[in-house]
Scaffold this motif. Structure first.
Motif, PDB file in Angstrom:
ATOM      1  N   ARG A 244      67.942  55.427  42.249  1.00 45.85           N
ATOM      2  CA  ARG A 244      66.518  55.235  41.902  1.00 45.85           C
ATOM      3  C   ARG A 244      65.820  54.255  42.851  1.00 45.85           C
ATOM      4  NH1 ARG A 244      65.043  56.914  36.529  1.00 45.85           N
ATOM      5  NH2 ARG A 244      66.775  58.140  35.746  1.00 45.85           N
ATOM      6  N   GLN A 245      66.565  53.667  43.784  1.00 49.39           N
ATOM      7  CA  GLN A 245      65.973  52.607  44.630  1.00 49.39           C
ATOM      8  C   GLN A 245      65.127  53.173  45.761  1.00 49.39           C
ATOM      9  OE1 GLN A 245      68.699  49.603  46.206  1.00 49.39           O
ATOM     10  NE2 GLN A 245      67.392  49.429  48.008  1.00 49.39           N
ATOM     11  N   VAL A 246      63.917  52.623  45.891  1.00 47.84           N
ATOM     12  CA  VAL A 246      63.007  53.004  46.968  1.00 47.84           C
ATOM     13  C   VAL A 246      63.065  51.932  48.052  1.00 47.84           C
ATOM     14  CG1 VAL A 246      60.564  53.318  47.545  1.00 47.84           C
ATOM     15  CG2 VAL A 246      61.454  54.211  45.388  1.00 47.84           C
ATOM     16  N   GLY A 247      63.124  52.326  49.303  1.00 45.38           N
ATOM     17  CA  GLY A 247      63.027  51.338  50.378  1.00 45.38           C
ATOM     18  C   GLY A 247      64.033  51.527  51.477  1.00 45.38           C
ATOM     19  N   LYS A 248      64.048  50.558  52.342  1.00 42.77           N
ATOM     20  CA  LYS A 248      64.890  50.589  53.550  1.00 42.77           C
ATOM     21  C   LYS A 248      66.351  50.956  53.259  1.00 42.77           C
ATOM     22  CE  LYS A 248      66.422  47.358  57.114  1.00 42.77           C
ATOM     23  NZ  LYS A 248      65.692  47.010  58.323  1.00 42.77           N
ATOM     24  N   HIS A 269      60.665  47.269  51.048  1.00 43.00           N
ATOM     25  CA  HIS A 269      60.259  48.207  49.992  1.00 43.00           C
ATOM     26  C   HIS A 269      59.181  49.155  50.521  1.00 43.00           C
ATOM     27  CE1 HIS A 269      59.963  49.694  45.896  1.00 43.00           C
ATOM     28  NE2 HIS A 269      58.664  49.797  46.131  1.00 43.00           N
ATOM     29  N   LEU A 270      58.194  48.586  51.211  1.00 47.47           N
ATOM     30  CA  LEU A 270      57.078  49.405  51.720  1.00 47.47           C
ATOM     31  C   LEU A 270      57.586  50.509  52.638  1.00 47.47           C
ATOM     32  CD1 LEU A 270      54.351  46.718  52.520  1.00 47.47           C
ATOM     33  CD2 LEU A 270      54.834  47.880  50.369  1.00 47.47           C
ATOM     34  N   GLN A 271      58.641  50.218  53.376  1.00 47.73           N
ATOM     35  CA  GLN A 271      59.194  51.202  54.311  1.00 47.73           C
ATOM     36  C   GLN A 271      59.543  52.518  53.609  1.00 47.73           C
ATOM     37  OE1 GLN A 271      62.193  49.542  56.854  1.00 47.73           O
ATOM     38  NE2 GLN A 271      63.000  51.507  57.428  1.00 47.73           N
ATOM     39  N   GLY A 272      59.848  52.436  52.326  1.00 51.66           N
ATOM     40  CA  GLY A 272      60.260  53.644  51.614  1.00 51.66           C
ATOM     41  C   GLY A 272      59.148  54.357  50.871  1.00 51.66           C
ATOM     42  N   MET A 273      57.941  53.792  50.792  1.00 47.96           N
ATOM     43  CA  MET A 273      56.917  54.435  49.954  1.00 47.96           C
ATOM     44  C   MET A 273      55.504  54.382  50.520  1.00 47.96           C
ATOM     45  SD  MET A 273      55.559  51.409  49.106  1.00 47.96           S
ATOM     46  CE  MET A 273      54.252  51.765  47.941  1.00 47.96           C
ATOM     47  N   ARG A 274      55.338  53.809  51.715  1.00 49.79           N
ATOM     48  CA  ARG A 274      53.986  53.571  52.207  1.00 49.79           C
ATOM     49  C   ARG A 274      53.217  54.861  52.457  1.00 49.79           C
ATOM     50  NH1 ARG A 274      54.960  49.568  56.298  1.00 49.79           N
ATOM     51  NH2 ARG A 274      52.754  49.273  55.982  1.00 49.79           N
ATOM     52  N   ASP A 275      53.896  56.007  52.567  1.00 48.21           N
ATOM     53  CA  ASP A 275      53.198  57.262  52.844  1.00 48.21           C
ATOM     54  C   ASP A 275      52.863  58.046  51.582  1.00 48.21           C
ATOM     55  OD1 ASP A 275      53.120  56.834  55.573  1.00 48.21           O
ATOM     56  OD2 ASP A 275      55.128  57.638  55.864  1.00 48.21           O
ATOM     57  N   ALA A 276      53.023  57.428  50.410  1.00 46.91           N
ATOM     58  CA  ALA A 276      52.629  58.108  49.164  1.00 46.91           C
ATOM     59  C   ALA A 276      51.135  58.432  49.226  1.00 46.91           C
ATOM     60  CB  ALA A 276      52.936  57.207  47.972  1.00 46.91           C
ATOM     61  N   ASP A 277      50.742  59.563  48.614  1.00 44.28           N
ATOM     62  CA  ASP A 277      49.323  59.962  48.670  1.00 44.28           C
ATOM     63  C   ASP A 277      48.427  58.917  48.007  1.00 44.28           C
ATOM     64  OD1 ASP A 277      50.127  62.232  49.890  1.00 44.28           O
ATOM     65  OD2 ASP A 277      49.874  63.546  48.147  1.00 44.28           O
ATOM     66  N   LEU A 278      48.850  58.451  46.842  1.00 44.21           N
ATOM     67  CA  LEU A 278      48.033  57.481  46.094  1.00 44.21           C
ATOM     68  C   LEU A 278      48.950  56.366  45.586  1.00 44.21           C
ATOM     69  CD1 LEU A 278      45.282  56.763  44.761  1.00 44.21           C
ATOM     70  CD2 LEU A 278      46.014  58.102  42.783  1.00 44.21           C
ATOM     71  N   ILE A 279      48.589  55.135  45.942  1.00 43.57           N
ATOM     72  CA  ILE A 279      49.403  53.987  45.507  1.00 43.57           C
ATOM     73  C   ILE A 279      48.556  53.117  44.587  1.00 43.57           C
ATOM     74  CG2 ILE A 279      50.679  51.930  46.272  1.00 43.57           C
ATOM     75  CD1 ILE A 279      50.992  53.403  49.032  1.00 43.57           C
ATOM     76  N   ILE A 280      49.052  52.898  43.393  1.00 44.70           N
ATOM     77  CA  ILE A 280      48.352  52.008  42.454  1.00 44.70           C
ATOM     78  C   ILE A 280      49.319  50.870  42.117  1.00 44.70           C
ATOM     79  CG2 ILE A 280      47.218  51.807  40.203  1.00 44.70           C
ATOM     80  CD1 ILE A 280      46.570  54.779  40.339  1.00 44.70           C
ATOM     81  N   ALA A 281      48.839  49.642  42.266  1.00 43.67           N
ATOM     82  CA  ALA A 281      49.722  48.489  42.022  1.00 43.67           C
ATOM     83  C   ALA A 281      49.295  47.743  40.762  1.00 43.67           C
ATOM     84  CB  ALA A 281      49.679  47.550  43.225  1.00 43.67           C
ATOM     85  N   ILE A 282      50.284  47.407  39.955  1.00 45.01           N
ATOM     86  CA  ILE A 282      50.042  46.508  38.812  1.00 45.01           C
ATOM     87  C   ILE A 282      50.832  45.243  39.132  1.00 45.01           C
ATOM     88  CG2 ILE A 282      50.204  46.191  36.314  1.00 45.01           C
ATOM     89  CD1 ILE A 282      50.591  49.218  36.023  1.00 45.01           C
ATOM     90  N   ASN A 283      50.115  44.162  39.382  1.00 42.10           N
ATOM     91  CA  ASN A 283      50.798  42.925  39.763  1.00 42.10           C
ATOM     92  C   ASN A 283      49.918  41.736  39.382  1.00 42.10           C
ATOM     93  OD1 ASN A 283      51.986  40.710  41.262  1.00 42.10           O
ATOM     94  ND2 ASN A 283      53.141  42.278  42.353  1.00 42.10           N
TER      95      ASN A 283
END
Ligand SMILES: Cc1cc2nc3c(=O)[nH]c(=O)nc-3n(C[C@H](O)[C@H](O)[C@H](O)COP(=O)(O)OP(=O)(O)OC[C@H]3O[C@@H](n4cnc5c(N)ncnc54)[C@H](O)[C@@H]3O)c2cc1C
Length: 316
Positions: A244-248, A269-283
């Motif tokens: 389930r891990q996303v990233g390098k 982490h970004l290396q594995g998901m930066r090309d997603a069509d839509l990114i929504i962050a809850i932080n």
């Protein structure tokens, strides 16, 4: 101009998707450049797959230690085939095997290697490889020299080629390695869920605080029609499996929606998901790096927002 060479990798179910992505790109580049495509496969286990690839020619290296990845034996036979084919461009998936083999082939053939590639552009008959450097923080544009280059390409960069073809077949006899013997292969743990195939990912980071809160993410994922993925600390803590891990050091994903919950946005982490069509962050931290690449962000508490969202989506 020499052909485009694709180095194939075997998975449990056949030639891997990452390899078929390279076939797809090789075909479109070959059409643009007016050259041919040659694929190299190893061993006999997926030979029927190899014989159906939609490329000009397939070279099947068998015999010796070809059925299991053996760096020494693979490098030797690949360098021989490379010398025979004289490719302009060689594409290899940027996987554990591909990185190892790509570097070995580059050394043996004295050919430049561009690792962590994500695309190759053609303009006026010249190619430029685009590759990630500094764990994806920067992109490098590297012109492919006239004498050619090897590019290892991060899986997920292009769609896979599933067309069936009738390539010319050449059998190549490989020699045993005298230096290295593979005793057995330890497969990674299997997961029922392939996060690379999901359109919607609810991804949780350290902000989830502990395994007791995971049902909040599972509920929200179910309400959205997606699945749960995570950052590395969640795997390191044993709360979710490595698959389930996303990233390098995990998976590269390109979903339609990536909901990053309690993830700070470290480069790995970004290396594995930066090309997603839509990114929504809850932080809760508005200065978290994930906010720099998110299309939308909120500083709400994820432990409150996730159940509220799930309830709203379920019509509550
Ligand atoms: C060689 C190498 C490879 C690596 N590979 C990977 C990889 O593949 N994948 C990966 O993810 N990491 C990887 N890492 C680790 C990476 O550097 C980071 O440490 C990791 O990504 C941080 O995970 P995180 O964002 O979940 O945790 P943190 O950085 O601790 O961030 C947690 C975030 O949650 C927020 N938060 C806390 N509570 C709440 C709340 N209640 N509501 C909302 N937000 C909240 C915080 O503000 C914070 O921003 C790798 C590191 C190395 C050195």
């Amino acid at each position: 101009m020499g052909p485009i060479l694709i180095v194939l990798e075997n998975g449990a179910a056949g030639v891997t998707e990452a390899t078929k992505e390279c076939v797809n790109k090789a075909k479109s580049l070959a059409a643009q450049l007016g050259t041919t495509t040659v694929a190299v496969g190893f061993g006999k286990q997926h030979v029927s797959d190899l014989r159906r690839l939609a490329v000009t020619k397939v070279v099947i290296a068998s015999g010796g230690t070809m059925d299991l990845y053996n760096p020494d034996a693979y490098e030797k036979v690949l360098a021989e085939i490379f010398g025979n084919v004289k490719p302009y461009l060689t594409l290899i998936a940027n996987t554990t095997m591909g990185l190892d083999l790509g570097a070995g082939l580059a050394g043996r053939t004295q050919t430049p290697l561009i690792a962590y590639g994500i695309d190759i552009e053609e303009q006026d008959g010249r190619l430029t490889a685009i590759s990630q450097v500094f764990a994806g923080k920067l992109l490098a544009r590297v012109p492919i020299p006239e004498d050619g280059a090897i590019v290892t390409v991060i899986p997920g960069s292009w769609p896979a080629d599933n067309e069936a073809g009738d390539p010319e077949i050449e059998e190549w006899t490989a020699q045993d390695s005298e230096a290295m013997r593979v005793l057995r292969v330890v497969e990674p743990e299997q997961s029922d869920i392939d996060i690379t195939k999901a359109d919607i990912l609810v991804s949780v980071g350290r902000g989830i605080e502990g395994p007791d809160n995971l049902p909040l993410a599972e509920d929200l994922a179910e309400a959205l029609g997606g699945v749960v993925s995570c950052s590395r600390p969640v795997v390191d803590a044993g709360w979710l499996p490595k698959a389930r891990q996303v990233g390098k050091s995990g998976q590269t994903v390109k979903p339609k929606l990536y909901l990053a919950c309690g993830i700070s946005g470290a480069p790995e982490h970004l290396q594995g998901m930066r090309d997603a069509d839509l990114i929504i962050a809850i932080n809760t931290d508005e200065s978290a790096s994930i906010m720099d690449i998110a299309h939308f962000g909120t500083t709400a508490d994820m432990l409150e927002l996730m159940p509220a969202l799930a309830e709203r989506l379920k019509g509550g």
